[in-house]
Design a protein around this motif. Sequence first.
Motif, PDB file in Angstrom:
ATOM      1  N   GLY A  54      75.119   0.274 -22.562  1.00 37.11           N
ATOM      2  CA  GLY A  54      76.181   1.061 -22.300  1.00 37.11           C
ATOM      3  C   GLY A  54      77.457   0.170 -22.189  1.00 37.11           C
ATOM      4  N   SER A  55      78.637   0.774 -21.569  1.00 33.82           N
ATOM      5  CA  SER A  55      79.729  -0.206 -21.542  1.00 33.82           C
ATOM      6  C   SER A  55      79.717  -1.030 -20.352  1.00 33.82           C
ATOM      7  CB  SER A  55      81.254   0.938 -21.427  1.00 33.82           C
ATOM      8  OG  SER A  55      82.025   0.207 -21.285  1.00 33.82           O
ATOM      9  N   GLN A  56      80.162  -2.360 -20.508  1.00 31.70           N
ATOM     10  CA  GLN A  56      80.406  -3.105 -19.323  1.00 31.70           C
ATOM     11  C   GLN A  56      81.665  -3.007 -18.820  1.00 31.70           C
ATOM     12  OE1 GLN A  56      80.125  -7.238 -20.337  1.00 31.70           O
ATOM     13  NE2 GLN A  56      80.916  -6.907 -22.652  1.00 31.70           N
ATOM     14  N   ASP A  57      82.648  -2.185 -19.503  1.00 28.62           N
ATOM     15  CA  ASP A  57      83.752  -2.154 -18.788  1.00 28.62           C
ATOM     16  C   ASP A  57      83.844  -0.534 -18.179  1.00 28.62           C
ATOM     17  OD1 ASP A  57      86.563  -1.608 -17.974  1.00 28.62           O
ATOM     18  OD2 ASP A  57      87.391  -2.677 -19.927  1.00 28.62           O
ATOM     19  N   PRO A  58      84.015  -0.394 -16.851  1.00 27.49           N
ATOM     20  CA  PRO A  58      84.033   1.112 -16.312  1.00 27.49           C
ATOM     21  C   PRO A  58      85.122   1.826 -16.922  1.00 27.49           C
ATOM     22  CG  PRO A  58      84.806  -0.519 -14.720  1.00 27.49           C
ATOM     23  CD  PRO A  58      84.347  -1.401 -15.694  1.00 27.49           C
ATOM     24  N   ARG A  60      86.183   1.898 -20.164  1.00 22.82           N
ATOM     25  CA  ARG A  60      86.092   2.245 -21.547  1.00 22.82           C
ATOM     26  C   ARG A  60      84.554   2.607 -21.607  1.00 22.82           C
ATOM     27  NH1 ARG A  60      89.332  -0.879 -25.249  1.00 22.82           N
ATOM     28  NH2 ARG A  60      90.762  -2.310 -24.081  1.00 22.82           N
ATOM     29  N   THR A  61      84.320   3.879 -22.104  1.00 20.77           N
ATOM     30  CA  THR A  61      83.208   4.391 -22.251  1.00 20.77           C
ATOM     31  C   THR A  61      82.862   4.636 -23.697  1.00 20.77           C
ATOM     32  OG1 THR A  61      84.189   6.616 -21.773  1.00 20.77           O
ATOM     33  CG2 THR A  61      83.241   5.555 -19.807  1.00 20.77           C
ATOM     34  N   PRO A  62      81.567   4.587 -24.217  1.00 18.86           N
ATOM     35  CA  PRO A  62      81.600   4.718 -25.591  1.00 18.86           C
ATOM     36  C   PRO A  62      81.682   6.253 -26.092  1.00 18.86           C
ATOM     37  CG  PRO A  62      79.604   3.844 -24.385  1.00 18.86           C
ATOM     38  CD  PRO A  62      80.549   4.120 -23.523  1.00 18.86           C
TER      39      PRO A  62
END
Length: 207
Positions: A54-58, A60-62
Motif C-alpha cells: 500500500g501507500s507509505q504516505d497517509p 497519498r492513496t493508490p
Amino acid sequence: MSKAPFFAEIIESSLQNWIAQSWQWDAFPAYGSLVAIEQKKRTLFAVVYSIQTGSQDPVRTPFAYQKTEEELLAQQPQIFAFLRTTFSCLPLGYQENNKLFYLLAPEPAKMHAFVRPMSYEEKKRFFSTSSFLPLVFGNNAQVGLLEELLLAMLADIARVGLLYPDYVEQFMQDFSLLTGNDYRRLKLFLQRAQPILENHIQTEMGL
C-alpha cells in the motif's frame, strides 16, 4: 555486511511476531516461505504468513488509473515511489552454536535487522522434522488461515525433497494431535494436500 541476499528489514518486533519492510515494494517473499535474521549470538527463523502492499504516505492513496503497469511506469512512474510492501513473520526457531531449536528465541529480532531468505540447506535441515508445528498451531489466532499456511509450507517442504511417506505420516500424526484428533479436519486437510503430495511423487520419479 554485504546486503546480498538480504531484501528487507525489521520495522516492528516482538518475541511472537516480526513485521518487515521490503527495500523494493515489488520484491517480497512468498507466502509460507521461511526467512532468517542474523543476530550476534544466533540466527532466527520465521515463516511469512501475511503480505501487504500500500501507500507509505497517509496523504497519498493508490488510485485505479485503468492503465497497465507498463503504461503507468512510462507515464506516471512517480506513483510507485509512494508504495511499500510489508510482511508479517511468525518466529519458529533459531540456530545457536550450530544447534537448531524449535523454540521462541530468548530475544526478539532487533529493529532494522536485515531479512534474507533461508538457504536450501537451512530449509532442508529445519524441515527435517515437523517439530515446528506446535509453534504454528500455538499462534493460530495470529496466523488466521492456518491450513492455508501449512499447505504453503508443505509445498516448500516438497521443494527441498523431504515429503517421503515416513515424513508425511509423522506430519499428519502431529497435525492430528494438535487439532485434538479432529478426524474431519485431518481428512479435509489431507484432501487439499493430495495434489502437493502427488506432484512431489511425480517429480521424484522424473515424470
